[in-house]
Enzyme design. Sequence first.
Site, PDB file in Angstrom:
ATOM      1  CB  THR A   1     -18.204  51.516 -22.081  1.00  0.00           C
ATOM      2  OG1 THR A   1     -17.383  50.366 -21.918  1.00  0.00           O
ATOM      3  CG2 THR A   1     -18.252  52.280 -20.769  1.00  0.00           C
TER       4      THR A   1
ATOM      5  N   GLY B   1     -13.007  53.559 -28.273  1.00  0.00           N
ATOM      6  CA  GLY B   1     -12.030  54.235 -29.119  1.00  0.00           C
ATOM      7  C   GLY B   1     -12.486  54.337 -30.555  1.00  0.00           C
TER       8      GLY B   1
ATOM      9  CD  GLU C   1     -12.371  45.668 -23.215  1.00  0.00           C
ATOM     10  OE1 GLU C   1     -13.166  44.722 -23.247  1.00  0.00           O
ATOM     11  OE2 GLU C   1     -12.650  46.792 -23.681  1.00  0.00           O
TER      12      GLU C   1
END
Length: 634
Positions: A150, A189, A407
């Site tokens: 992303t 993350g 996701e």
Amino acid sequence: MSKEIYENPDLKKERQNCPFNKEEITHLLDGGKEKTIERKQLENYILSDEQLKDAVPMEYLSHADKYAEELRKACLLMHKLADSPAGQVPTLRALMGAGLGSAVLKEGNPLALHYVMFIPALMGQGTIDQQAKWLEKAYNLNMIGTYAQTELGHGTFLRGLETRATYDPKTQEFILESPSLTAYKWWPGSLGKTANYAVVMAQLYTKGKCEGTHPFMVQLRDEETHEPLPGIVNMWLNPVCISSYIHYGTYVKPTNSKLSYATMVFVRVVVCQDVTTNLRKAVTIATRYSCVRRQSELKPGDREPQVMDYQAQQNKLLPPLAATFAFQLAADHLWNLYHTANNNIEQGDLELLPDLHGLSCALKALCSSEAANFVEVCRQSCGGHGYMSCSNFPRIYGQVTAAETYEGENTVLWLQVARYLVKTRKEQSGGLSVKYLIGEEKGPKTVDTTLEGIVKLYRRAAVGLVDVAIAELDKSGRKGEAPHDAWNHAAVYLIKAAQAHARLFVVESFVDSLKEGKLSAPVRTVLSQLCELFIIYWLLERSGDFFLCSNLTKQDLLLLNSKYVELLAAIRPQAVNLVDSFDLRDEVLNSPLGCWDGNVYQRLFDEAAKSPLNQSNVHESFHKYLKPLLKSNL
């Protein structure tokens, strides 16, 4: 589960004379008696360690201190992993998810993406040579990785990613670079401070041609100093050169480009499981609290009744209670399909891949959106106490709503599912989950309000809404609209069709699991009641779809309403016993409202006393600000 000497008398009464074996349901949810024993051993092993407990509640720490504390505990957990009584694999899954892991790492595990996405990406998308080079280091935690897809300006639309990887045939290296601010990798993350490697998704350019998005292994930080390497600025690649296994600048297309979806499919399956676990926590907290809390007057002059005795409260809490079983059984079905498809892929058989992709998109979107709505209902059902941070609802809600956009943002996923459904309906060919769209239903379309009859109504609604969407697409086509414009103008219909497909899958999974499962009569009875309650609840909530696509009448709807209310009354006496069967320890629930002993008010008071603000009678800000104001004679 450890029990305090005190037990709230209302909860004690709720637990008396339970007509079914709670452990049988626990084993069902855990996947068998052996799995339950493993889980309990692991919980005792982890939660008995004093070093893993918070000296100060996390909400009172600064952001930097939260990160440091969670990283400390995460590293300690990894050290404990080798000695785990349950073995490394089940331990990892438990510690990375919303169950046991959340009892220790309340703000999230800084190492989660290493296991949930980085290692699966290496396994699913790396060559044999690359796996030999990196997998052992990754498993041994000699490197910490993440999955950097992303970007600040692009997420679900992979073809829009801006990060570039240009192959230089002279040096046989890829030059990775971020051409703009919106190309910064954003949201992965562990990327900011923890990871020192990343699988980076970038557009591959070779010989002046873009070959689409590909994964690249990029070292982010020095393995000794942890300082960012040259060219790495908060995941802005400016530029970075990495070694290549491609020689002479010749691009060889992957055997099957669809294999790159494998990592995301795996994570979507995990998302379904984790949001269901979080919903289970929310339902347990709200149900126990609703049986401890007494409020208002049901009968004038009588003692204040338990909040759970109000039908309105049952209507709030029993559908999400049923949903926890529905979503888990559907997620289990998807998990099994994922492993079957993975094994087939290794043998070169890709037949299950389209169905797996469609189902993983559908179930992830459905479970996350429905769980988010249900968790908020559970919070509201606890009144003002549910709004307190110590109730754990804010944290649970934050985790579940986050799942709606990672996701794959849910609207985008719904439209991907819809494309699969429309293709199947038009071509009369597709995977097992869409077989109902192939051919026409035979026999009379009379309405039957038995359990089997209601499932048929779901099937008719799913078929009917796909046909409505196709009709809308065809209408736009007759007007001369381009296919992409027609698709956009039919989006509302397409999303409805995709949602109906997902609900049908969940409903059929619930019903089939109860038919096929080896259950005792008492457990089968209570789970069948929950199943029927849930599928009627969904039907009543979306009755317009069923009126549109079947011969459902007003009288049928009234009959189903009556049956729904009867089921609320039948399940109400077993609400606490059912949430007890989830076997969620107080440490996992992390909420005074949902504690096993029901000592809600004392625990709420004790939590408030932990606040640093309450450690002194007069805060220093009184003398600095408030006292001068009081003396100013305004």
